[in-house]
Write a protein that holds these residues in place. Structure first.
Motif, mmCIF file in Angstrom:
data_model
loop_
_atom_site.group_PDB
_atom_site.id
_atom_site.type_symbol
_atom_site.label_atom_id
_atom_site.label_comp_id
_atom_site.label_asym_id
_atom_site.label_seq_id
_atom_site.Cartn_x
_atom_site.Cartn_y
_atom_site.Cartn_z
ATOM 1 N N ASN A 190 42.506 -21.424 59.519
ATOM 2 C CA ASN A 190 41.976 -20.134 59.980
ATOM 3 C C ASN A 190 43.013 -19.303 60.720
ATOM 4 O O ASN A 190 42.694 -18.618 61.705
ATOM 5 N N VAL A 191 44.267 -19.361 60.269
ATOM 6 C CA VAL A 191 45.320 -18.495 60.799
ATOM 7 C C VAL A 191 45.978 -17.763 59.630
ATOM 8 O O VAL A 191 45.802 -18.136 58.468
ATOM 9 N N SER A 192 46.733 -16.717 59.954
ATOM 10 C CA SER A 192 47.294 -15.856 58.912
ATOM 11 C C SER A 192 48.624 -16.336 58.362
ATOM 12 O O SER A 192 49.006 -15.972 57.248
ATOM 13 N N GLU A 193 49.351 -17.123 59.141
ATOM 14 C CA GLU A 193 50.687 -17.542 58.730
ATOM 15 C C GLU A 193 51.009 -18.894 59.359
ATOM 16 O O GLU A 193 50.284 -19.365 60.250
ATOM 17 N N ALA A 194 52.076 -19.519 58.896
ATOM 18 C CA ALA A 194 52.428 -20.851 59.385
ATOM 19 C C ALA A 194 53.931 -21.054 59.376
ATOM 20 O O ALA A 194 54.663 -20.363 58.656
ATOM 21 N N LEU A 195 54.382 -22.014 60.180
ATOM 22 C CA LEU A 195 55.778 -22.427 60.171
ATOM 23 C C LEU A 195 55.958 -23.573 59.186
ATOM 24 O O LEU A 195 55.146 -24.503 59.131
ATOM 25 N N MET A 196 57.044 -23.518 58.438
ATOM 26 C CA MET A 196 57.408 -24.589 57.511
ATOM 27 C C MET A 196 58.700 -25.232 58.015
ATOM 28 O O MET A 196 59.684 -24.534 58.284
ATOM 29 N N LEU A 197 58.686 -26.540 58.155
ATOM 30 C CA LEU A 197 59.867 -27.278 58.574
ATOM 31 C C LEU A 197 60.607 -27.811 57.352
ATOM 32 O O LEU A 197 60.020 -27.968 56.280
ATOM 33 N N ASN A 198 61.895 -28.121 57.522
ATOM 34 C CA ASN A 198 62.607 -28.769 56.428
ATOM 35 C C ASN A 198 62.471 -30.289 56.560
ATOM 36 O O ASN A 198 61.765 -30.786 57.449
ATOM 37 N N ASP A 199 63.130 -31.043 55.700
ATOM 38 C CA ASP A 199 62.952 -32.490 55.684
ATOM 39 C C ASP A 199 63.553 -33.176 56.911
ATOM 40 O O ASP A 199 63.289 -34.354 57.155
ATOM 41 N N GLN A 200 64.336 -32.443 57.710
ATOM 42 C CA GLN A 200 64.906 -32.993 58.938
ATOM 43 C C GLN A 200 64.132 -32.562 60.175
ATOM 44 O O GLN A 200 64.508 -32.924 61.293
ATOM 45 N N VAL A 250 68.554 -29.078 46.382
ATOM 46 C CA VAL A 250 67.835 -29.338 45.136
ATOM 47 C C VAL A 250 67.455 -28.022 44.458
ATOM 48 O O VAL A 250 67.663 -27.842 43.264
ATOM 49 N N LEU A 251 66.878 -27.120 45.244
ATOM 50 C CA LEU A 251 66.508 -25.791 44.745
ATOM 51 C C LEU A 251 66.857 -24.773 45.820
ATOM 52 O O LEU A 251 66.236 -24.746 46.883
ATOM 53 N N SER A 252 67.855 -23.952 45.555
ATOM 54 C CA SER A 252 68.348 -23.027 46.566
ATOM 55 C C SER A 252 67.299 -21.999 46.948
ATOM 56 O O SER A 252 66.729 -21.333 46.072
ATOM 57 N N PRO A 253 67.035 -21.843 48.253
ATOM 58 C CA PRO A 253 66.099 -20.800 48.683
ATOM 59 C C PRO A 253 66.656 -19.404 48.465
ATOM 60 O O PRO A 253 65.915 -18.414 48.565
ATOM 61 N N GLN A 254 67.950 -19.297 48.160
ATOM 62 C CA GLN A 254 68.533 -17.982 47.904
ATOM 63 C C GLN A 254 68.180 -17.457 46.518
ATOM 64 O O GLN A 254 68.394 -16.274 46.223
ATOM 65 N N VAL A 255 67.669 -18.341 45.651
ATOM 66 C CA VAL A 255 67.133 -17.898 44.367
ATOM 67 C C VAL A 255 65.667 -17.560 44.598
ATOM 68 O O VAL A 255 64.843 -18.436 44.834
ATOM 69 N N LYS A 256 65.355 -16.285 44.564
ATOM 70 C CA LYS A 256 63.977 -15.842 44.815
ATOM 71 C C LYS A 256 63.217 -15.939 43.494
ATOM 72 O O LYS A 256 63.053 -14.968 42.761
ATOM 73 N N SER A 257 62.760 -17.146 43.203
ATOM 74 C CA SER A 257 62.212 -17.439 41.886
ATOM 75 C C SER A 257 60.707 -17.213 41.835
ATOM 76 O O SER A 257 60.027 -17.139 42.865
ATOM 77 N N LEU A 258 60.182 -17.163 40.602
ATOM 78 C CA LEU A 258 58.748 -17.001 40.401
ATOM 79 C C LEU A 258 57.976 -18.272 40.745
ATOM 80 O O LEU A 258 56.760 -18.232 40.891
ATOM 81 N N ASN A 259 58.682 -19.393 40.862
ATOM 82 C CA ASN A 259 58.005 -20.628 41.237
ATOM 83 C C ASN A 259 57.876 -20.672 42.750
ATOM 84 O O ASN A 259 58.766 -21.118 43.461
ATOM 85 N N TYR A 260 56.740 -20.200 43.250
ATOM 86 C CA TYR A 260 56.522 -20.035 44.691
ATOM 87 C C TYR A 260 55.502 -21.031 45.230
ATOM 88 O O TYR A 260 54.896 -20.810 46.277
ATOM 89 N N LEU A 261 55.315 -22.147 44.495
ATOM 90 C CA LEU A 261 54.275 -23.096 44.874
ATOM 91 C C LEU A 261 54.508 -23.688 46.259
ATOM 92 O O LEU A 261 53.545 -23.899 47.012
ATOM 93 N N ASN A 262 55.762 -23.936 46.612
ATOM 94 C CA ASN A 262 56.072 -24.451 47.943
ATOM 95 C C ASN A 262 55.493 -23.545 49.029
ATOM 96 O O ASN A 262 54.835 -23.987 49.979
ATOM 97 N N ASN A 263 55.679 -22.239 48.860
ATOM 98 C CA ASN A 263 55.185 -21.257 49.823
ATOM 99 C C ASN A 263 53.670 -21.094 49.747
ATOM 100 O O ASN A 263 53.007 -20.900 50.764
ATOM 101 N N VAL A 264 53.133 -21.165 48.529
ATOM 102 C CA VAL A 264 51.686 -21.040 48.351
ATOM 103 C C VAL A 264 50.957 -22.167 49.077
ATOM 104 O O VAL A 264 49.929 -21.947 49.735
ATOM 105 N N LEU A 265 51.486 -23.384 49.004
ATOM 106 C CA LEU A 265 50.864 -24.517 49.691
ATOM 107 C C LEU A 265 50.849 -24.312 51.204
ATOM 108 O O LEU A 265 49.892 -24.697 51.887
ATOM 109 N N VAL A 266 51.898 -23.691 51.739
ATOM 110 C CA VAL A 266 51.940 -23.381 53.171
ATOM 111 C C VAL A 266 50.846 -22.385 53.525
ATOM 112 O O VAL A 266 50.121 -22.554 54.525
#
Length: 301
Positions: free
Chosen positions: A170-180, A146-162
């Protein structure tokens, strides 16, 4: 304290004068691309790779950068030299530019170029010695078809939510899973695990960005005769790994010692991670563009 200079549009301005229009589509719609690049002892690490990815991202969304790669490289070097930095983080932003309130990118006459150079520490220094504790979050990675992660776009809301979920836990970073349910990446980092002395990282098709630091670590690992695999893996594989670490331009290379309450390995940064980090530290001052040498050559012409 000396002035900080920002490249904006087609000139350098002081930080306090660096302003963009509220009609810029980068602001209105997140329509644009960016790169984060590091300078180590005057060497812009993997500059050519960053430029290639930036221009590929722009081409993918039909965004014309108003400079050739060579011209932009020289401007970036000038920005580093003008701010008198030997060690710094560079943010290069190419927005669609000023348009109207409509969505149509054709209403934007010219892309806007912004270059910021300043010191950056994404994690506190002590965490590089002790390692990170992270969690898995509910927010899933955008589907790459739907939206290629290889396009490093200014729309970073997906990452911001993580990152928001990580902070709430209360942690510094997190793992993000895909839809599978496969591990994709962190909010701003690629993920590596080590099992049986072999190195694994998620492939791009599960939603992982082909990070510049990620690729550098794979290159270093192969030079050190590690077996390196780009294969999908799950949280179970992370929990039972001998070592886990994250990579990114801002984060560099940092060990993970606990995931979702599970202690990884011995609960301290592992020897393989330390070995790869040592190789990375050596490479960052060698592979890239030497800012002050290039500036001297440009000024001599």
């Amino acid at each position: 304290m000396s002035d900080q200079w920002i490249y904006l549009g087609d000139q350098f301005v002081k930080k306090e004068d660096a302003k963009i229009s509220v009609y810029d589509h980068g602001f209105l719609y997140g329509d644009g691309v960016f790169e984060g690049i590091r300078v180590y002892d005057g060497n812009i690490f993997k500059m050519e790779d960053h430029m290639k990815r930036l221009y590929n991202s722009a081409k993918s969304i039909l965004l014309t950068i108003p400079h050739t790669q060579e011209e932009l490289t020289n401007i970036i070097c000038e920005a580093v030299a003008k701010n008198n930095h030997k060690d710094a983080y560079i943010r290069v932003v190419i927005s669609r530019g000023v348009g109207d309130l409509g969505l149509d990118p054709n209403k934007c006459k010219k892309a806007n170029v912004v270059i910021i150079v300043e010191p950056l520490a994404i994690f506190p220094k002590h965490l590089y010695d002790t390692g990170l504790e992270i969690i898995t979050v509910a927010t899933r990675r955008n589907r790459p078809d739907v939206l290629s992660p290889q396009v490093k776009s200014l729309n970073y809301l997906n990452n911001v939510l993580v990152r928001i979920e990580a902070h709430l836990a209360n942690v510094s970073e997190a793992l993000m899973l895909n839809d599978q349910g496969y591990v994709a990446e962190g909010s701003a980092d690629n993920v590596f695990i080590i099992k049986n002395g072999k190195l694994y990282t998620p492939p791009a098709y599960v939603g992982a960005l082909e990070g510049i630091t990620r690729n550098a670590i794979m290159e270093i690992a192969r030079e050190l005769n590690y077996e390196v695999y780009e294969e999908p893996f799950t949280r179970h594989d992370v929990y039972t790994a001998e070592e886990v670490f994250l990579t990114g331009t801002a984060a560099e290379v940092i060990a993970v010692i606990k995931v979702d309450g599970r202690v990884i390995g011995e609960g301290v940064p592992g020897e393989h991670t330390k070995t790869l980090l040592k190789g990375f530290r050596e490479k960052v001052v060698q592979d890239g563009v030497k800012v002050y040498e290039l500036q001297d050559n440009v000024n001599a012409v």
